[in-house]
Design a protein around this motif. Structure first.
Motif, mmCIF file in Angstrom:
data_model
loop_
_atom_site.group_PDB
_atom_site.id
_atom_site.type_symbol
_atom_site.label_atom_id
_atom_site.label_comp_id
_atom_site.label_asym_id
_atom_site.label_seq_id
_atom_site.Cartn_x
_atom_site.Cartn_y
_atom_site.Cartn_z
ATOM 1 N N GLU A 15 0.559 -29.320 7.859
ATOM 2 C CA GLU A 15 1.105 -29.922 9.148
ATOM 3 C C GLU A 15 0.197 -31.197 9.587
ATOM 4 N N ALA A 16 -1.255 -30.903 9.520
ATOM 5 C CA ALA A 16 -2.126 -31.841 10.192
ATOM 6 C C ALA A 16 -2.298 -32.945 9.418
ATOM 7 N N VAL A 17 -2.193 -32.843 8.247
ATOM 8 C CA VAL A 17 -2.339 -33.999 7.225
ATOM 9 C C VAL A 17 -0.929 -35.026 7.265
ATOM 10 N N LYS A 18 0.293 -34.146 7.549
ATOM 11 C CA LYS A 18 1.613 -34.779 7.826
ATOM 12 C C LYS A 18 1.297 -35.633 9.221
ATOM 13 N N GLN A 19 0.633 -35.071 10.216
ATOM 14 C CA GLN A 19 0.760 -35.812 11.601
ATOM 15 C C GLN A 19 -0.568 -36.706 11.663
ATOM 16 N N ALA A 20 -1.277 -36.693 10.496
ATOM 17 C CA ALA A 20 -2.430 -37.785 10.613
ATOM 18 C C ALA A 20 -1.639 -39.228 9.854
ATOM 19 N N ASP A 21 -0.612 -39.153 9.683
ATOM 20 C CA ASP A 21 -0.005 -40.289 9.121
ATOM 21 C C ASP A 21 -0.754 -40.841 7.758
ATOM 22 N N VAL A 22 -0.686 -39.789 6.963
ATOM 23 C CA VAL A 22 -1.382 -40.323 5.590
ATOM 24 C C VAL A 22 -0.452 -41.033 4.790
ATOM 25 N N ASP A 23 -0.794 -42.003 3.993
ATOM 26 C CA ASP A 23 -0.122 -42.581 3.256
ATOM 27 C C ASP A 23 0.324 -42.054 1.746
ATOM 28 N N VAL A 24 -0.850 -41.702 1.245
ATOM 29 C CA VAL A 24 -0.684 -40.920 -0.078
ATOM 30 C C VAL A 24 -1.590 -39.814 -0.229
ATOM 31 N N VAL A 25 -0.743 -38.816 -0.964
ATOM 32 C CA VAL A 25 -1.363 -37.566 -1.184
ATOM 33 C C VAL A 25 -1.590 -37.509 -2.853
ATOM 34 N N ALA A 26 -2.596 -37.221 -3.341
ATOM 35 C CA ALA A 26 -2.611 -37.151 -5.029
ATOM 36 C C ALA A 26 -3.543 -35.874 -5.007
ATOM 37 N N ALA A 27 -2.897 -34.605 -5.725
ATOM 38 C CA ALA A 27 -3.389 -33.551 -5.709
ATOM 39 C C ALA A 27 -2.967 -32.813 -7.076
ATOM 40 N N THR A 183 1.218 -32.284 19.714
ATOM 41 C CA THR A 183 2.275 -32.912 19.951
ATOM 42 C C THR A 183 2.033 -34.551 19.756
ATOM 43 N N PRO A 184 3.009 -35.402 19.160
ATOM 44 C CA PRO A 184 2.582 -36.903 18.790
ATOM 45 C C PRO A 184 1.852 -37.546 20.228
ATOM 46 N N ASP A 185 2.349 -37.087 21.254
ATOM 47 C CA ASP A 185 1.725 -37.760 22.479
ATOM 48 C C ASP A 185 0.481 -37.451 22.746
ATOM 49 N N LEU A 187 -1.580 -36.572 20.467
ATOM 50 C CA LEU A 187 -2.392 -36.974 19.309
ATOM 51 C C LEU A 187 -2.615 -38.504 19.481
ATOM 52 N N LYS A 188 -1.746 -39.283 20.223
ATOM 53 C CA LYS A 188 -1.865 -40.674 20.433
ATOM 54 C C LYS A 188 -3.029 -41.254 20.529
ATOM 55 N N GLY A 189 -3.463 -42.316 19.841
ATOM 56 C CA GLY A 189 -4.754 -42.910 20.072
ATOM 57 C C GLY A 189 -5.782 -42.368 19.460
ATOM 58 N N TYR A 190 -5.677 -41.058 19.158
ATOM 59 C CA TYR A 190 -7.243 -40.599 18.377
ATOM 60 C C TYR A 190 -7.437 -41.021 17.145
ATOM 61 N N LEU A 191 -6.531 -41.491 16.363
ATOM 62 C CA LEU A 191 -6.664 -42.056 14.889
ATOM 63 C C LEU A 191 -5.978 -43.254 15.013
ATOM 64 N N PRO A 192 -6.900 -44.363 15.315
ATOM 65 C CA PRO A 192 -6.045 -45.741 15.163
ATOM 66 C C PRO A 192 -5.650 -46.055 13.684
ATOM 67 N N PRO A 193 -4.868 -47.075 13.517
ATOM 68 C CA PRO A 193 -4.220 -47.131 12.055
ATOM 69 C C PRO A 193 -5.677 -47.595 11.362
ATOM 70 N N TYR A 194 -5.809 -47.138 9.990
ATOM 71 C CA TYR A 194 -6.680 -47.441 9.102
ATOM 72 C C TYR A 194 -6.857 -48.963 8.867
ATOM 73 N N GLN A 195 -8.072 -49.419 9.266
ATOM 74 C CA GLN A 195 -8.285 -50.704 8.960
ATOM 75 C C GLN A 195 -9.478 -50.894 7.876
ATOM 76 N N PRO A 196 -8.854 -51.100 6.754
ATOM 77 C CA PRO A 196 -9.981 -51.100 5.481
ATOM 78 C C PRO A 196 -10.704 -52.551 5.630
ATOM 79 N N LYS A 197 -12.124 -52.077 5.187
ATOM 80 C CA LYS A 197 -12.979 -53.285 5.092
ATOM 81 C C LYS A 197 -12.575 -54.294 4.002
#
Ligand code: SF4
Ligand code: SF4
Lengths: 395, 304
Positions: A15-27, A183-185, A187-197
């Motif tokens: 559930e957390a992985v889903k909410q953390a807005d993960v783009d790819v899961v490989a397992a 709730t999404p609310d 969580l809002k702002g805790y995890l900013p969108p990933y900015q890769p270097k």
């Protein structure tokens, strides 16, 4: 405050992985990690996970896909256990050396052999020196919380390192218990969108994973080591800001009755919960016993640890892996060196317990404390090298 | 804190029972944890599951060795597993039986609830999955959680028709459960089903039971090499939930049952006929399938 919901800890993790807005899961599924990745593949199949679930033929491939997808700038997640980790271990130091902020849930299980599907920490100790940030959690809520915390740490521009969250197989992963789901609310702002270097992209060609001659390897290692050590304040920041948001506060070492304790038990992971019950019981009986729970394993919190442990006469260190032919369990050896050179260091006793799923009871802790106290009356300074506690000696 | 241990056979839903109960408790604002005895899962093999409920956070993760309540999902387990092991004095028992429930009373047991769960499950769910049925009997005996919370946990867990049927099964068990208290039966006058248990020593309540394999570390072979014939020591008979029954009249002594039995549990007697070694027969039914004359059929494992 969010409502507590009863769920299996593995499901809370998914559930957390889903909410953390993960783009790819490989397992690749392996006991006891299975329920996490099964749930994630379900989420992906019915569109609840806004990302890609890549099925692979092995853990080696899983980590290879993770490296590729992280390198292309996608927030990536993986999870494994035991032999699965062993199979991917060729790539674990690479993902960290490439400074890719992957988050991995390592569902701890003993390494074969003998073949065992049950829980201990021999798997994680095999990648201790892989240059990843490594921490331990002890219950479902901590698992859930640390998926978000993990990405926040990993993706900080001055960190950019993989974070490995260790959760005990079965005894934690397969337990059904209350977890507060945000709730999404909230969580809002805790995890900013990933900015890769840097990202691999055909329009902006660059090279990742180039080789280093003897002229460079040392500098590369030094840079990696420095950044891992320097990640400490970022880890604290991620915990503090989570604490402000949720009321759940985390520290590199958690203390219970340590202030005036003569004897302190040191433990990691879900064992700390049973240890806490044992400590409360012994306190009720008037014994000055405390518990020091080591949450952060890499970078090792030397300062906080020494400060918390310095006042005690004895440390009883729980290890859940054997360092055969070495100086004691991996955690105990680390702690002995952490305390080396301080004035009046406590005696350190190393106990190896809970191997391959062996139940560890409140009574076991009481016995270890009694045994150590009796022995230290004879020799207050040096502790036993180590003992594999509970191995049957007599019929 | 209330500690409940469930005994079932793989596939009957013992783990689900423990989880549903925990779910209901958590819904009511209590704290609870449920977990299985961890290991490889085999359909039909005895399994146990644990549930702890408290008003404050539950932190223990050790298996429950001295429960307040024991719930038994399958009547054939009474003979296969020591289900009442470690049961606290004045504990409670919830059982699936079609027998007269008074005979399950023993000294030190406070009360029991009995229900013919297999029949209820067969009639309503059309399958012998007895988990929700026994939960109905449990809450009738002990108001651990409200019936409504359990029902909502069931509705949450299952969907559509399956949820409705499970709720029906639970409600019917709640109605039909027979409750027996310590004073209700004259224990001296009956053949006891269970032996009275020594209460666990104070402070040793959570000591694990003696393990089946109790080799010393000095006794292991190098590399843990296993000598031939090890299956002799591994009694697979307790996995059995169905039993092969022979009709001599039909048997032509061809020996196919003997040849096909994967556990060498078919033994030829001096008269040439075959009999089943109950220590090893795991009830797979292969012999019944292979017998060319239909001399073997499978029956449900006997209760006690
Ligand atoms: S059911 Fe028949 S084939 Fe199967 S173990 Fe028993 S005797 Fe052997
Ligand atoms: S297979 Fe059937 S007929 Fe042949 S020996 Fe066995 S019981 Fe008798």
């Amino acid at each position: 405050m969010a409502k507590r919901i009863g769920m299996e800890v593995s499901i809370a993790a998914a559930e957390a992985v889903k909410q953390a807005d993960v783009d790819v899961v490989a397992a690749y599924p392996i006991t006891p990690q299975t329920h996490i990745v099964e749930k994630l593949s379900e989420f992906a199949a019915d569109g609840q996970l806004d990302g890609e679930y890549v099925t692979v033929e092995s853990e080696h491939s899983a980590m290879s896909v993770c490296i590729g997808s992280q390198a292309s700038g996608a927030r990536t997640f993986t999870s494994t256990s035991s032999q699965g980790l062993a199979l991917m271990s060729e790539l674990v130091p690479i993902v960290s050396a490439l400074r890719l902020p992957l988050v991995m849930l390592l569902v701890n299980r003993s390494l074969s052999g003998p073949l065992s599907i049950w829980n201990d920490h021999s798997d994680v100790m095999s990648i201790r020196d892989s240059g990843c940030i490594q921490l331990f959690v002890k219950n479902g809520q901590e698992v859930y919380d640390h998926v978000f915390i993990g990405y926040r740490i990993a993706e900080k521009e001055n960190v950019l390192l993989p974070v490995i969250i260790n959760m005990d197989g079965f005894i934690l992963s397969h337990t059904f218990e209350p977890v507060e789901i945000m709730t999404p609310d909230e969580l809002k702002g805790y995890l900013p969108p990933y900015q890769p270097k840097y990202t691999l992209h055909p329009d902006h060609p660059l090279t990742m994973g180039a080789y280093a001659t003897p002229a460079l390897y040392t500098e590369a290692k030094k840079a990696h080591d420095e950044v891992l050590k320097a990640s400490y304040p970022s880890i604290l920041e991620a915990w503090n800001s989570w604490g402000k948001r949720t009321g759940r506060h985390y520290r590199p070492v958690e203390e219970l009755f340590c202030q005036d304790a003569d004897t302190i038990i040191v433990s990691m992971g879900s064992l700390s919960e049973t240890a806490a019950e044992a400590v409360k019981l012994m306190r009720d009986q008037g014994e000055k016993v405390g518990l020091l729970e080591l949450r952060l394993w890499r970078p090792f919190p030397f300062e906080e640890f020494s400060r918390a442990a310095a006042g005690a006469q004895r440390l009883i260190v729980m290890d859940r892996a054997v360092s055969s032919g070495g100086p004691g369990g991996p955690v105990a050896s680390e702690i002995r060196s952490a305390l080396y050179g301080i004035n009046n260091p406590p005696r350190v006793d190393s106990y190896i317990i809970g191997l391959g799923g062996r139940n560890v009871t409140i009574q076991d802790f009481v016995e270890m404390v009694e045994k150590t106290e009796a022995e230290s009356a004879l020799s207050p300074v040096t502790g036993s090298t180590y003992e594999i506690f509970g191995a049957r000696e007599h019929h | 804190m209330l500690e409940i241990r469930f005994h079932g056979r793989g596939g009957q839903g013992a783990v689900t029972s423990a989880e549903l109960l925990a779910q209901a408790a958590i819904e009511e604002g209590k704290y609870a944890r449920a977990f299985p005895s961890f290991g490889p899962e085999r359909r039909g093999a005895p399994v146990s599951a644990f549930c702890r409920i408290d008003d404050k956070p539950v932190t223990l993760r050790t298996s429950i060795d001295s429960p307040d309540v024991v719930v038994v999902l399958d009547p054939s387990l009474f003979s296969a597993v020591d289900v009442t092991r470690g049961l606290r004095k004045d504990g409670s028992l919830v059982i699936n039986t079609k027998k007269e429930p008074g005979r399950f009373m023993f000294h030190g047991l406070k009360q029991l609830a009995a229900v013919n769960a297999t029949q209820i499950a067969q009639e309503i769910l059309n399958r012998p999955i007895t988990n929700t049925v026994l939960l109905g009997a449990l809450v009738r005996l002990l108001p651990v959680v409200k019936v409504e919370s359990l029902i909502s946990a069931v509705q949450n867990r299952f969907s559509g028709k399956i949820a409705d049927l499970n709720v029906q099964a639970l409600e019917r068990a709640y109605e039909e459960a027979q409750i027996i208290s310590a004073g209700d039966v004259d224990i001296e006058k009956q053949v006891p089903c269970f032996q009275e248990k020594e209460p666990p020593e104070k402070g040793k309540e959570d000591k694990p039971c003696k393990e089946d394999l109790d080799y010393l570390w000095t006794e292991l072979t190098p590399g843990c090499v296993v000598q031939p014939g090890s299956t002799r020591d591994n009694l697979t008979g307790d996995w059995r939930s169905t039993l092969p029954v022979m009709q001599k009249e039909r048997c032509i002594q061809c020996g196919l049952c003997w040849a096909f039995c994967p556990d060498a549990a078919q033994v030829q007697e001096p008269d040439g006929f075959f009999s089943v070694d109950l220590d090893y027969c795991k009830g797979c039914g292969i012999c019944a399938k292979e017998c060319p004359t239909g001399a073997i059929h499978m029956e449900k494992e006997l209760e006690l």
